[in-house]
Structure formats: structure tokens, C-alpha cells
Design a protein around this motif. Structure first.
Motif, PDB file in Angstrom:
ATOM      1  N   MET A  58     -81.854 -60.334  -0.814  1.00  0.00           N
ATOM      2  CA  MET A  58     -83.275 -59.847  -0.818  1.00  0.00           C
ATOM      3  C   MET A  58     -83.742 -57.899  -0.325  1.00  0.00           C
ATOM      4  O   MET A  58     -83.367 -57.955   0.482  1.00  0.00           O
ATOM      5  N   THR A  59     -85.012 -57.617  -1.514  1.00  0.00           N
ATOM      6  CA  THR A  59     -84.991 -56.492  -0.750  1.00  0.00           C
ATOM      7  C   THR A  59     -85.987 -56.591  -0.101  1.00  0.00           C
ATOM      8  O   THR A  59     -86.897 -57.163   0.450  1.00  0.00           O
ATOM      9  N   ALA A  60     -86.835 -55.357   0.481  1.00  0.00           N
ATOM     10  CA  ALA A  60     -87.939 -54.683   1.693  1.00  0.00           C
ATOM     11  C   ALA A  60     -88.879 -55.360   0.708  1.00  0.00           C
ATOM     12  O   ALA A  60     -89.549 -56.276   1.523  1.00  0.00           O
ATOM     13  N   ASP A  61     -89.315 -55.136  -0.635  1.00  0.00           N
ATOM     14  CA  ASP A  61     -90.429 -55.017  -1.458  1.00  0.00           C
ATOM     15  C   ASP A  61     -90.261 -56.589  -0.845  1.00  0.00           C
ATOM     16  O   ASP A  61     -92.137 -57.733  -1.462  1.00  0.00           O
ATOM     17  N   GLU A  62     -89.548 -57.596  -1.366  1.00  0.00           N
ATOM     18  CA  GLU A  62     -89.903 -59.251  -1.843  1.00  0.00           C
ATOM     19  C   GLU A  62     -89.867 -59.894  -0.335  1.00  0.00           C
ATOM     20  O   GLU A  62     -90.632 -60.905  -0.503  1.00  0.00           O
ATOM     21  N   LEU A  63     -89.464 -58.915   0.298  1.00  0.00           N
ATOM     22  CA  LEU A  63     -89.933 -59.829   2.172  1.00  0.00           C
ATOM     23  C   LEU A  63     -91.280 -59.612   2.383  1.00  0.00           C
ATOM     24  O   LEU A  63     -91.744 -60.481   3.200  1.00  0.00           O
ATOM     25  N   ARG A  64     -91.809 -58.297   2.136  1.00  0.00           N
ATOM     26  CA  ARG A  64     -92.604 -58.436   1.994  1.00  0.00           C
ATOM     27  C   ARG A  64     -93.997 -58.989   1.290  1.00  0.00           C
ATOM     28  O   ARG A  64     -94.825 -59.244   1.623  1.00  0.00           O
ATOM     29  N   ALA A  65     -93.478 -59.042   0.212  1.00  0.00           N
ATOM     30  CA  ALA A  65     -94.089 -60.698  -0.895  1.00  0.00           C
ATOM     31  C   ALA A  65     -94.298 -61.636   0.042  1.00  0.00           C
ATOM     32  O   ALA A  65     -95.664 -61.953   0.119  1.00  0.00           O
ATOM     33  N   ALA A  66     -93.582 -61.825   0.310  1.00  0.00           N
ATOM     34  CA  ALA A  66     -93.460 -63.408   1.204  1.00  0.00           C
ATOM     35  C   ALA A  66     -94.442 -63.792   2.598  1.00  0.00           C
ATOM     36  O   ALA A  66     -94.909 -64.363   2.685  1.00  0.00           O
ATOM     37  N   ILE A  67     -93.722 -62.072   2.917  1.00  0.00           N
ATOM     38  CA  ILE A  67     -94.493 -61.898   4.522  1.00  0.00           C
ATOM     39  C   ILE A  67     -96.350 -62.093   4.086  1.00  0.00           C
ATOM     40  O   ILE A  67     -97.114 -62.502   4.685  1.00  0.00           O
ATOM     41  N   ALA A  68     -96.318 -61.318   3.052  1.00  0.00           N
ATOM     42  CA  ALA A  68     -97.950 -61.160   2.708  1.00  0.00           C
ATOM     43  C   ALA A  68     -98.678 -62.293   2.201  1.00  0.00           C
ATOM     44  O   ALA A  68     -99.872 -62.407   1.873  1.00  0.00           O
ATOM     45  N   ALA A  69     -97.508 -63.023   1.310  1.00  0.00           N
ATOM     46  CA  ALA A  69     -98.306 -64.260   0.896  1.00  0.00           C
ATOM     47  C   ALA A  69     -98.775 -65.504   2.138  1.00  0.00           C
ATOM     48  O   ALA A  69     -99.675 -66.408   1.926  1.00  0.00           O
ATOM     49  N   ASP A  70     -97.632 -65.737   2.977  1.00  0.00           N
ATOM     50  CA  ASP A  70     -97.383 -66.454   3.942  1.00  0.00           C
ATOM     51  C   ASP A  70     -98.130 -66.458   5.475  1.00  0.00           C
ATOM     52  O   ASP A  70     -98.417 -67.739   5.846  1.00  0.00           O
ATOM     53  N   CYS A  71     -97.949 -65.596   6.196  1.00  0.00           N
ATOM     54  CA  CYS A  71     -98.586 -64.726   7.153  1.00  0.00           C
ATOM     55  C   CYS A  71     -98.603 -63.427   6.840  1.00  0.00           C
ATOM     56  O   CYS A  71     -98.275 -62.128   7.750  1.00  0.00           O
ATOM     57  N   PRO A  72     -99.706 -63.185   6.094  1.00  0.00           N
ATOM     58  CA  PRO A  72    -100.696 -61.372   6.757  1.00  0.00           C
ATOM     59  C   PRO A  72    -101.018 -61.350   7.264  1.00  0.00           C
ATOM     60  O   PRO A  72    -101.109 -59.852   7.469  1.00  0.00           O
ATOM     61  N   HIS A  73    -101.353 -61.654   8.795  1.00  0.00           N
ATOM     62  CA  HIS A  73    -101.436 -61.686  10.051  1.00  0.00           C
ATOM     63  C   HIS A  73     -99.662 -60.585  10.525  1.00  0.00           C
ATOM     64  O   HIS A  73    -100.499 -60.280  11.546  1.00  0.00           O
ATOM     65  N   ARG A  74     -99.271 -60.930  10.112  1.00  0.00           N
ATOM     66  CA  ARG A  74     -97.888 -60.130  10.364  1.00  0.00           C
ATOM     67  C   ARG A  74     -97.104 -58.880   9.880  1.00  0.00           C
ATOM     68  O   ARG A  74     -96.019 -58.340   9.594  1.00  0.00           O
ATOM     69  N   LEU A  75     -98.418 -58.257   8.744  1.00  0.00           N
ATOM     70  CA  LEU A  75     -98.212 -57.227   7.618  1.00  0.00           C
ATOM     71  C   LEU A  75     -98.026 -55.982   8.529  1.00  0.00           C
ATOM     72  O   LEU A  75     -96.742 -55.409   8.125  1.00  0.00           O
ATOM     73  N   ASP A  76     -98.802 -55.961   9.193  1.00  0.00           N
ATOM     74  CA  ASP A  76     -99.208 -54.771   9.519  1.00  0.00           C
ATOM     75  C   ASP A  76     -97.767 -54.567  10.377  1.00  0.00           C
ATOM     76  O   ASP A  76     -97.020 -53.426  10.816  1.00  0.00           O
TER      77      ASP A  76
END
Length: 98
Positions: free
Chosen positions: A1-19
Motif C-alpha cells: 500500500m502506498t502513502a497515497d492509497e493509505l491517505r485516500a482510505a483515511i480521507a474516506a473513512d476518518c477525515p478528522h485524522r487526515l491532518d
């Protein structure tokens, strides 16, 4: 899993953790790809933050903070840690050798 794929999952499921995730990535050198430890950490955070476990763990920490009894507070912190560890063990098992 790339950094971008992991970021996309976080953005989709728990955007409050994205920062938080973005700050961790910003501290890495250019071209860096997530290590296994980084992926385990953030998949664990993803699983916790995208479920009711986030409130449950947060509640245990809050109860510990509000407690006036040292032993009770330590027990609550231990319970929160056990929940986090159970999720992390599941993440590691799901990841296999990846």
C-alpha cells in the motif's frame, strides 16, 4: 500500500485524522514510501478512528483523567491500551508479510 492509497482510505473513512496523517508524511524525506511500521500504525489508527472504538477508547482515557483513584485510572488506561493492541494485532495479521 502506498502513502497515497493509505491517505485516500483515511480521507474516506476518518477525515478528522487526515491532518495528523499529513503532518507525519510532511516530516518524511522526499520520495519516501511508508515502512511496514508506518503502515501498521496508520492502519491501526484508521480502524480505530473509523469505528466506535475511537469514542470507547477516548472515553476510557477521559475516565482515567477524571479519576481521583490512581489504581482505577491505571486500570482504565490499561483497558484502552488492550483495545488498541487488539486492533493492531488484527492489522498485522491482515497485512501478513506485506
Amino acid at each position: 500500500m502506498t502513502a497515497d492509497e493509505l491517505r485516500a482510505a483515511i480521507a474516506a473513512d476518518c477525515p478528522h485524522r487526515l491532518d495528523d496523517y499529513d503532518r507525519h508524511l510532511a516530516a518524511a524525506p522526499a520520495g519516501w514510501q511508508p515502512t511496514r511500521a508506518f503502515r501498521v500504525l496508520w492502519w491501526t489508527e484508521h480502524h480505530i478512528s473509523s469505528s466506535d472504538l475511537e469514542a470507547r477508547i477516548g472515553g476510557l482515557y477521559q475516565q482515567a483523567q477524571d479519576s481521583t483513584n490512581r489504581e482505577e485510572a491505571l486500570g482504565l488506561i490499561e483497558q484502552a491500551g488492550e483495545l488498541r493492541n487488539a486492533v493492531q494485532r488484527r492489522v498485522i495479521k491482515e497485512m501478513g508479510d506485506a
